[in-house]
Design an enzyme around this catalytic site. Structure first.
Site, PDB file in Angstrom:
ATOM      1  N   CYS A 234     -29.765  33.369  14.885  1.00  0.00           N
ATOM      2  CA  CYS A 234     -30.899  32.770  14.929  1.00  0.00           C
ATOM      3  C   CYS A 234     -32.031  33.841  13.993  1.00  0.00           C
ATOM      4  O   CYS A 234     -32.742  33.082  13.368  1.00  0.00           O
ATOM      5  CB  CYS A 234     -31.310  32.890  16.339  1.00  0.00           C
ATOM      6  SG  CYS A 234     -31.345  34.498  17.173  1.00  0.00           S
ATOM      7  N   HIS A 388     -34.328  36.188  21.024  1.00  0.00           N
ATOM      8  CA  HIS A 388     -34.037  35.219  20.040  1.00  0.00           C
ATOM      9  C   HIS A 388     -35.066  35.195  19.148  1.00  0.00           C
ATOM     10  O   HIS A 388     -36.315  35.641  19.272  1.00  0.00           O
ATOM     11  CB  HIS A 388     -34.277  34.054  21.004  1.00  0.00           C
ATOM     12  CG  HIS A 388     -33.910  32.623  20.569  1.00  0.00           C
ATOM     13  ND1 HIS A 388     -32.615  32.449  19.484  1.00  0.00           N
ATOM     14  CD2 HIS A 388     -34.447  31.268  20.267  1.00  0.00           C
ATOM     15  CE1 HIS A 388     -32.713  31.394  19.119  1.00  0.00           C
ATOM     16  NE2 HIS A 388     -33.527  30.635  19.541  1.00  0.00           N
ATOM     17  N   ASN A 418     -37.109  25.598  16.448  1.00  0.00           N
ATOM     18  CA  ASN A 418     -35.807  26.405  16.907  1.00  0.00           C
ATOM     19  C   ASN A 418     -34.838  26.103  16.008  1.00  0.00           C
ATOM     20  O   ASN A 418     -34.901  25.353  15.156  1.00  0.00           O
ATOM     21  CB  ASN A 418     -35.526  25.973  18.363  1.00  0.00           C
ATOM     22  CG  ASN A 418     -34.760  26.902  19.067  1.00  0.00           C
ATOM     23  OD1 ASN A 418     -34.290  27.942  18.533  1.00  0.00           O
ATOM     24  ND2 ASN A 418     -34.840  26.913  20.475  1.00  0.00           N
TER      25      ASN A 418
END
Length: 527
Positions: A234, A388, A418
């Site tokens: 991520c 994240h 995202n």
């Protein structure tokens, strides 16, 4: 080493090492032992082995972010989250992560002893884009006798024990996203999530009420929504998404500049591949070494069970055809607010005026995983560190009317992108309430600018043959322009000569063919 399954509608393994240090532990005097510069372009100082110092320098780290050298140089520094330090001082950049040692407790369970007064092998290089000749170093904090005694007894404030989160697998297994799991370690750390600095509403009011780089004047400057799959990458998707979009903004979307996440996962020594990393480390790697395009090194880590792809596979060729080999660089790498721990809503909005930014959030809440649409607002008391990293593409204000009273209700929100595919959220995006630091969203934002050299970037679609044709066409156009210019000049010259002859007639002298008459002074005379 014990590996635990971690839910991963992505890899939520944002904290990539067991290091766990507070800024208060780092403030003070440090001694840096630095090796001679190396000509090795891919120098890995963290696996370099014992340092053979050639130079020793002393550095003072002060609040809020002031760094000083014994020579009188003044620079700046920041924590890299709770795991490392980044220092700009005397024309050099220093980057290192803090030291830790793996051990077992009396029950045979894995633990990690933290040494926040020491660094692992770090890198020193000139404070420029694409520096050469990196040097490895280690840094040790100078501590007094009392602190040394406490340290020896493993009770010092400079010493912490970090354990693996043994219950994480059980917590995650209840999620319907269990199929998106990956294996990774999750650490129980003592550091609490940092809080944002309060913002002045008057300062926020000077900026536009809304901004969305995924829909700026009906134009999307961002790349498509990707799915990172079962790799904890991520941090790479978020940081490179920021650079990609900022490249597009500055180049007015004239260049296809999709950057290679696989390049970071496979090649960066500053991060830990599929086991996590930080956006700041990605941007720093892009500044120091550059990132190739995704056409050169496509993403290959989405599937479960695949070994990490070696950097040696970055060949930029496909079936013998050379792919785009351009390398993209970053500059002006920093945290919003100037340093870690100084983030705020105002600082984030200010940075967003120039393009998206990478932000850290706590994404292990089930409601976050289940998000479909609307403005996300969820009350919870168990605040956990961020795990994240996503791309913040904009902000805005949602207006609606109370169906009973007709009163106008306004809700400020952030818009994030995202890396869990388009099936999550609003086609891969989320709107989340702004101003409440929900999910730690206003606590840590990382920023970098693209480094653009005029004439360096061109459309990917142009093959070398196309480029030769284009050059030939340009040469032909230039030749035609020169010929046209010469013809134009000839026309002007001949026209000028004709004009002068006509002017002579108008001035009163001309001979009229064989008539024997001469015109002079407005009279006709017969000779």
């Amino acid at each position: 080493m014990l590996l635990l399954s971690l839910i991963i509608f992505s890899g939520l393994n944002f904290c990539d090492t067991p290091a766990d240090c507070d800024k208060s532990q780092i403030i003070g005097n440090w001694t840096f032992q630095i090796e001679s510069p190396s000509s090795e372009p891919d120098l890995n100082c963290m696996s370099h082995g014992e340092i053979a110092p050639n130079t020793t320098i002393h550095v003072i780290l002060e609040e809020p972010n002031i760094a000083k050298s014994e020579k009188g140089d003044i620079g700046n520094w920041t924590m890299v989250d709770i795991e490392g330090i980044s220092i700009y001082l005397g024309g050099y950049h220093y980057f290192a992560l803090f030291q830790y040692i793996e051990d077992e407790d009396e029950a045979g369970k894995t633990i990690y002893y933290n040494y926040c007064n020491q660094t692992r092998g770090g890198w020193q290089n000139l404070d420029i884009v694409k520096p050469q000749n990196f040097s490895c170093f280690v840094a040790t904090k100078d501590i007094n006798t009392t602190q040394q005694q406490q340290h020896d007894q493993q009770q010092s404030a400079l010493h912490r024990i970090v354990r693996l989160r043994e219950d994480y697998q059980q917590q995650s297994s209840s999620s319907k996203y269990q199929q998106f799991k990956t294996k990774n370690q999750q650490y129980i750390k003592q550091s609490k999530p940092i809080q944002p600095v309060p913002s002045d509403p008057r300062q926020i009011a000077q900026f536009p009420d809304s901004l969305d780089w995924s829909n700026q004047n009906s134009y999307d400057f961002t790349d498509p929504v990707y799915n990172q799959g079962q790799c904890g990458s991520c941090y790479a998707f978020g940081a490179l998404g920021m650079l990609e979009t900022r490249f597009s903004i500055q180049m007015n979307k004239t260049v296809d500049n999709s950057l290679s996440v696989q390049d970071v996962v496979s090649c960066s020594h500053y991060t830990q591949g599929c086991d996590g990393g930080y956006g700041l480390e990605v941007s720093q790697w892009a500044r120091d070494h550059g990132i190739v395009s995704s056409k050169c090194f496509p993403y290959q880590q989405a599937q479960s069970g695949l070994p990490e792809i070696s950097c040696e596979f970055k060949l930029c060729t496909e079936q013998g055809i050379q792919q785009d080999r351009r390398t993209y660089y970053a500059e002006n790498v920093h945290y919003a607010g100037g340093f870690y721990g100084n983030c705020s809503e105002e600082a984030m909005i200010r940075e967003l005026q120039n393009g998206p930014i990478a932000i850290s959030i706590y994404a292990s809440l089930e409601p976050f995983n289940e998000y479909k649409s609307g403005i996300f607002d969820y009350e919870y008391t168990d605040i956990q560190p961020s795990d994240h990293l996503v791309l913040l593409v904009g902000y805005g204000i949602y207006e609606e009317r109370n169906p009973t009273t007709g009163e106008k209700i306004t809700t400020p929100f952030w818009k994030l992108k995202n890396s869990w595919g388009q099936s999550w959220g609003e086609n891969g995006f989320m709107r989340i309430i702004r101003g409440k630091n929900l999910l730690n969203i206003e606590s840590e934002a990382e920023v970098a600018d693209p480094y653009i050299i005029p004439g360096l970037y061109w459309p990917d679609e142009q093959s070398p043959q196309d480029q030769k044709k284009q050059k030939a066409m340009v040469a032909a156009i230039i030749s035609l322009a020169l010929v046209s210019f010469v013809l134009l000049m000839c026309t002007i010259v001949f026209g000028f000569i004709a004009f002068m002859k006509r002017k002579s007639v108008d001035d009163g002298y001309a001979v009229v063919g064989g008539s024997g008459f001469e015109f002079a002074g407005g009279k006709i005379q017969n000779q």
